[in-house]
Write an enzyme that holds these catalytic residues in place. Structure first.
Site, PDB file in Angstrom:
ATOM      1  N   GLU A  28       0.739  -1.200  -0.019  1.00  0.00           N
ATOM      2  CA  GLU A  28       0.003  -0.039   0.048  1.00  0.00           C
ATOM      3  C   GLU A  28       0.831   1.140  -0.074  1.00  0.00           C
ATOM      4  O   GLU A  28       1.526   1.515   1.048  1.00  0.00           O
ATOM      5  CB  GLU A  28      -1.038  -0.028   1.113  1.00  0.00           C
ATOM      6  CG  GLU A  28      -1.841   1.048   1.124  1.00  0.00           C
ATOM      7  CD  GLU A  28      -2.749   0.852   2.476  1.00  0.00           C
ATOM      8  OE1 GLU A  28      -2.969   2.059   2.953  1.00  0.00           O
ATOM      9  OE2 GLU A  28      -3.539  -0.168   2.587  1.00  0.00           O
ATOM     10  N   TRP A  55      -1.589   2.608  -3.839  1.00  0.00           N
ATOM     11  CA  TRP A  55      -2.976   2.619  -3.413  1.00  0.00           C
ATOM     12  C   TRP A  55      -3.533   4.019  -3.445  1.00  0.00           C
ATOM     13  O   TRP A  55      -2.967   5.192  -3.631  1.00  0.00           O
ATOM     14  CB  TRP A  55      -2.650   2.897  -1.888  1.00  0.00           C
ATOM     15  CG  TRP A  55      -4.105   2.818  -0.984  1.00  0.00           C
ATOM     16  CD1 TRP A  55      -4.707   4.214  -0.524  1.00  0.00           C
ATOM     17  CD2 TRP A  55      -4.970   1.937  -0.789  1.00  0.00           C
ATOM     18  NE1 TRP A  55      -5.944   3.769   0.075  1.00  0.00           N
ATOM     19  CE2 TRP A  55      -6.307   2.487  -0.167  1.00  0.00           C
ATOM     20  CE3 TRP A  55      -4.958   0.457  -1.028  1.00  0.00           C
ATOM     21  CZ2 TRP A  55      -7.211   1.812   0.197  1.00  0.00           C
ATOM     22  CZ3 TRP A  55      -6.170  -0.370  -0.854  1.00  0.00           C
ATOM     23  CH2 TRP A  55      -7.341   0.359  -0.081  1.00  0.00           C
ATOM     24  N   GLU A 104     -12.905   6.452   2.195  1.00  0.00           N
ATOM     25  CA  GLU A 104     -11.713   6.633   3.254  1.00  0.00           C
ATOM     26  C   GLU A 104     -12.164   6.542   4.792  1.00  0.00           C
ATOM     27  O   GLU A 104     -13.359   7.321   4.916  1.00  0.00           O
ATOM     28  CB  GLU A 104     -10.900   8.125   2.959  1.00  0.00           C
ATOM     29  CG  GLU A 104      -9.528   7.902   3.299  1.00  0.00           C
ATOM     30  CD  GLU A 104      -9.289   7.964   4.817  1.00  0.00           C
ATOM     31  OE1 GLU A 104      -8.554   7.367   5.327  1.00  0.00           O
ATOM     32  OE2 GLU A 104     -10.035   9.067   5.432  1.00  0.00           O
ATOM     33  N   TRP A 105     -11.857   5.712   5.449  1.00  0.00           N
ATOM     34  CA  TRP A 105     -12.142   5.292   6.676  1.00  0.00           C
ATOM     35  C   TRP A 105     -12.592   6.676   7.471  1.00  0.00           C
ATOM     36  O   TRP A 105     -13.520   6.686   8.385  1.00  0.00           O
ATOM     37  CB  TRP A 105     -11.477   4.217   7.428  1.00  0.00           C
ATOM     38  CG  TRP A 105     -10.202   4.689   7.876  1.00  0.00           C
ATOM     39  CD1 TRP A 105      -8.964   4.637   7.229  1.00  0.00           C
ATOM     40  CD2 TRP A 105      -9.906   5.209   9.117  1.00  0.00           C
ATOM     41  NE1 TRP A 105      -7.890   5.139   8.054  1.00  0.00           N
ATOM     42  CE2 TRP A 105      -8.505   5.430   9.125  1.00  0.00           C
ATOM     43  CE3 TRP A 105     -10.614   5.583  10.282  1.00  0.00           C
ATOM     44  CZ2 TRP A 105      -7.880   5.946  10.337  1.00  0.00           C
ATOM     45  CZ3 TRP A 105     -10.026   6.040  11.351  1.00  0.00           C
ATOM     46  CH2 TRP A 105      -8.621   6.289  11.315  1.00  0.00           C
ATOM     47  N   PHE A 146      -7.961   8.918  -3.112  1.00  0.00           N
ATOM     48  CA  PHE A 146      -6.481   8.435  -3.199  1.00  0.00           C
ATOM     49  C   PHE A 146      -6.186   7.624  -4.567  1.00  0.00           C
ATOM     50  O   PHE A 146      -5.197   6.991  -4.767  1.00  0.00           O
ATOM     51  CB  PHE A 146      -6.296   7.148  -2.149  1.00  0.00           C
ATOM     52  CG  PHE A 146      -6.156   7.655  -0.756  1.00  0.00           C
ATOM     53  CD1 PHE A 146      -4.806   7.671  -0.288  1.00  0.00           C
ATOM     54  CD2 PHE A 146      -7.047   8.128   0.050  1.00  0.00           C
ATOM     55  CE1 PHE A 146      -4.473   8.099   1.046  1.00  0.00           C
ATOM     56  CE2 PHE A 146      -6.875   8.663   1.432  1.00  0.00           C
ATOM     57  CZ  PHE A 146      -5.323   8.549   1.771  1.00  0.00           C
TER      58      PHE A 146
END
Length: 157
Positions: free
Chosen positions: A53, A99, A106-107, A115
């Site tokens: 990532e 990534w 996105e969390w 991203f």
């Protein structure tokens, strides 16, 4: 306290004001990626390594900014070149994953940070490759040329 690889190295994460930052506020320091691979190689007796990532959130307030994500191209070019230098010094890097392929949820910030190498319209789900997707495709087609040549300049057109 947090463990993880930086605790094992006995280092403190730091930031130098001149370093560029991602839209998340994270440091951009490709030489750090190279040095991390060299450290892992030495510490763990030349293991097979996969970078699973590596990417950045960029400021993309509209489609124009999103599709012309030259800051992401520069980011990828810098890190991949650094990884190429580590390979040249004997690191057994067997795989690399940018990534992320597409913009996603996105969390921490939901859909406010992007991203992806491919823009996703969250309403229609239409996917449109960004400049970074074109660069990454060309880099793969040239067998990782950016890993071998530091001064590779991506056409900004």
């Amino acid at each position: 306290t947090y463990g993880g690889y930086w605790a094992e190295q006995y280092v403190t994460l730091s930031s130098i004001p001149s370093w560029k930052k991602t839209f998340m506020g994270w440091n951009i320091a490709p030489e750090g990626g190279r040095e991390m691979l060299l450290w892992i190689d030495k510490r763990y007796n030349h293991p097979l390594i996969f970078v699973t990532e590596n990417g950045m959130a960029a400021y993309e307030p509209d489609m124009e900014h999103s599709l012309h994500d030259f800051d992401r191209v520069e980011y990828l070019q810098g890190y991949i070149s650094g990884f190429g230098e580590a390979i040249a010094r004997g690191v057994n890097l067997a795989g690399y994953f940018a990534w992320s392929l597409m913009d996603n949820f996105e969390w921490q910030y939901g859909s406010k940070r992007r991203f992806g190498l491919v823009h996703v319209n969250y309403t229609t789900l239409v996917r449109t490759p960004k400049a970074s997707a074109q660069w990454y495709t060309e880099n793969i087609a040239h067998n990782g040329e950016a890993m071998l040549v530091n001064d590779h300049e991506f056409e900004k057109n």
